[in-house]
Design an enzyme around this catalytic site. Structure first.
Site, mmCIF file in Angstrom:
data_model
loop_
_atom_site.group_PDB
_atom_site.id
_atom_site.type_symbol
_atom_site.label_atom_id
_atom_site.label_comp_id
_atom_site.label_asym_id
_atom_site.label_seq_id
_atom_site.Cartn_x
_atom_site.Cartn_y
_atom_site.Cartn_z
ATOM 1 N N ASP A 1 64.256 38.837 71.558
ATOM 2 C CA ASP A 1 64.358 38.987 70.249
ATOM 3 C C ASP A 1 65.483 40.043 70.297
ATOM 4 O O ASP A 1 66.043 40.808 68.887
ATOM 5 C CB ASP A 1 63.427 40.105 69.731
ATOM 6 C CG ASP A 1 62.855 42.378 69.616
ATOM 7 O OD1 ASP A 1 63.859 42.766 70.386
ATOM 8 O OD2 ASP A 1 61.562 42.801 69.606
ATOM 9 N N HIS B 1 54.002 48.391 73.585
ATOM 10 C CA HIS B 1 55.325 47.316 73.889
ATOM 11 C C HIS B 1 56.739 48.169 73.150
ATOM 12 O O HIS B 1 57.815 48.046 74.159
ATOM 13 C CB HIS B 1 55.598 45.583 73.813
ATOM 14 C CG HIS B 1 55.398 46.058 72.136
ATOM 15 N ND1 HIS B 1 56.142 44.890 71.864
ATOM 16 C CD2 HIS B 1 54.978 46.203 71.049
ATOM 17 C CE1 HIS B 1 56.053 44.576 70.216
ATOM 18 N NE2 HIS B 1 55.317 45.717 69.572
ATOM 19 N N ASP C 1 67.220 44.382 74.209
ATOM 20 C CA ASP C 1 66.227 44.384 72.794
ATOM 21 C C ASP C 1 66.900 45.104 71.915
ATOM 22 O O ASP C 1 68.133 45.784 71.477
ATOM 23 C CB ASP C 1 65.641 44.722 73.947
ATOM 24 C CG ASP C 1 64.000 45.601 72.839
ATOM 25 O OD1 ASP C 1 64.500 45.464 72.326
ATOM 26 O OD2 ASP C 1 63.564 45.638 73.928
ATOM 27 N N ASP D 1 62.249 50.574 72.872
ATOM 28 C CA ASP D 1 61.355 50.542 73.525
ATOM 29 C C ASP D 1 61.618 52.179 73.967
ATOM 30 O O ASP D 1 60.468 52.585 75.007
ATOM 31 C CB ASP D 1 61.060 50.100 73.951
ATOM 32 C CG ASP D 1 60.466 48.643 73.823
ATOM 33 O OD1 ASP D 1 60.338 48.047 72.367
ATOM 34 O OD2 ASP D 1 61.049 47.389 74.373
ATOM 35 N N ASP E 1 64.462 41.159 75.837
ATOM 36 C CA ASP E 1 63.694 41.199 75.437
ATOM 37 C C ASP E 1 64.742 39.840 74.101
ATOM 38 O O ASP E 1 65.748 40.227 73.681
ATOM 39 C CB ASP E 1 63.307 42.055 74.500
ATOM 40 C CG ASP E 1 61.700 42.108 73.832
ATOM 41 O OD1 ASP E 1 62.266 41.027 72.976
ATOM 42 O OD2 ASP E 1 61.377 42.919 73.644
ATOM 43 N N HIS F 1 56.722 43.593 75.761
ATOM 44 C CA HIS F 1 57.551 44.368 76.816
ATOM 45 C C HIS F 1 57.042 45.584 77.216
ATOM 46 O O HIS F 1 57.482 45.935 78.143
ATOM 47 C CB HIS F 1 58.851 44.860 75.988
ATOM 48 C CG HIS F 1 59.692 44.997 76.716
ATOM 49 N ND1 HIS F 1 61.870 44.759 76.277
ATOM 50 C CD2 HIS F 1 60.147 45.138 77.845
ATOM 51 C CE1 HIS F 1 62.584 45.250 76.694
ATOM 52 N NE2 HIS F 1 62.145 44.990 78.137
ATOM 53 N N GLU G 1 58.671 38.528 75.686
ATOM 54 C CA GLU G 1 58.445 38.678 73.975
ATOM 55 C C GLU G 1 59.203 37.288 73.643
ATOM 56 O O GLU G 1 59.400 37.003 72.297
ATOM 57 C CB GLU G 1 59.200 39.265 73.902
ATOM 58 C CG GLU G 1 59.184 40.980 73.969
ATOM 59 C CD GLU G 1 57.561 41.685 73.370
ATOM 60 O OE1 GLU G 1 57.076 41.026 72.347
ATOM 61 O OE2 GLU G 1 57.377 42.614 73.386
ATOM 62 N N HIS H 1 65.244 46.652 70.024
ATOM 63 C CA HIS H 1 64.530 47.976 69.499
ATOM 64 C C HIS H 1 64.855 48.791 71.007
ATOM 65 O O HIS H 1 65.857 48.817 72.095
ATOM 66 C CB HIS H 1 63.058 47.704 69.816
ATOM 67 C CG HIS H 1 62.832 46.807 68.680
ATOM 68 N ND1 HIS H 1 62.108 45.142 68.926
ATOM 69 C CD2 HIS H 1 62.415 47.018 67.252
ATOM 70 C CE1 HIS H 1 62.466 44.405 68.028
ATOM 71 N NE2 HIS H 1 62.349 46.017 67.108
#
Length: 303
Positions: free
Chosen positions: A232, A143, A126, A130, A230, A103, A275, A128
């Site tokens: 994930d 990332h 995402d 980031d 992303d 990412h 990702e 996360h």
């Protein structure tokens, strides 16, 4: 809509894994291509060109450098190249579709896009945020810093990609699917007033309501919308091939609904899918999900 009126698409691969903690995500663009992304889009009536991959150095041939900003120099160089590539695609009147890679590539994508969209909305799918900087990052992996850098926070080399900052404004950003945020990220979210739909919010409101509110935010006074997805963000049961899986993610159908509502709104001006890590995958499942979601965001319907 006829094939002639659909905006032509340009694919560019960025086989970057310098920003991640685990190897393998550099094979993401190949995995997504192998899952027939070009054929999917062509079948939906788009004119598609694949511009190939940017050159990304391999970690083995370079030093990590600062442990809080691993591979900073190499990532900065690739980010500058990607910004130029994406800007060229926009100059040609085409839709940039960027395939990652980790990412950290969003630093370059957003830098190139923001030259053309000064008030750009961003949807960040995402697990996360980031939103780390070198000071707050637990890992030093870049990332986890890409959204922060795009907003103007972090190391000058990342923040000043393409020669200007910030690229985007916090009020134009929405994060969807978050379920693992570091303390420094939470603080930045609160200070900047960034709208985050955690998995709690998705569970409580439903994805339909989340997307309606998201679309209101990212189209309010903006001149374009970028999707940074992303894999994930989805649950590891659906997408096992990611480097930083977090249990309890978005379902396959929730993710498709989000993409379908984006397609209906007809507001996207660029997208990146990142990702995908085939080494951690089984039978290329995660890349196949990426391609299915790309189909939905470009107008593929069940009926």
């Amino acid at each position: 809509m006829t094939a002639q009126t659909k905006q032509p698409i340009s694919i560019v691969g960025v086989p970057m894994d310098l920003g991640a903690g685990r190897r393998g995500v550099d094979m993401g663009p190949s995995a997504i291509r192998y899952a027939s992304v070009k054929e999917k889009l062509t079948g939906l009536g788009y004119q598609v060109e694949d511009r190939g991959n940017l050159h990304v150095p391999t970690p083995e041939s370079h030093e990590e450098g600062d442990q809080q900003l691993k591979y900073l120099r190499e990532i900065t160089t690739v980010s500058e190249q990607l910004a130029q590539e994406v800007s060229t695609i926009k100059d040609n009147g085409r839709f940039p579709l960027v395939l990652g890679g980790d990412h950290s590539i969003a630093i370059g994508s957003i830098a190139g896009l923001a030259k053309h969209h000064r008030q750009m909305g961003v949807i960040w799918f995402d697990a996360h945020g980031d939103l780390n900087t070198a000071e707050t990052s637990p890992s030093g992996n870049i990332h986890g810093m890409s959204l922060a850098a795009s907003l103007g926070f972090g190391h000058p080399d990342l923040v000043q990609c393409a020669g200007y900052a910030p690229k985007i404004k916090p009020e134009n950003v929405v994060i969807i699917g978050a379920r693992e945020l570091d303390p420094g990220e939470k603080e930045l979210i609160r200070k900047q007033g960034i709208r985050v739909f955690t998995m709690h919010d998705v569970d409580r409101m439903g994805m339909g309501a989340v997307m309606e509110e998201t679309l209101n935010i990212v189209t309010n006074g903006t001149d374009g919308v970028h999707l940074s997805l992303d894999l994930d963000g989805l649950d590891p049961n659906d997408c096992p091939g990611v480097g930083t899986p977090v249990a309890g993610g978005l379902t396959y159908r929730e993710s498709h609904l989000a993409m379908e509502m984006l397609a209906e709104a007809n507001v996207l001006t660029s997208a990146e899918f990142v990702e995908v890590n085939p080494i951690l995958d089984s039978s290329n499942r995660t890349a196949k999900v990426a391609v299915a979601l790309i189909g939905s965001v470009f107008g593929e319907k069940v009926l």
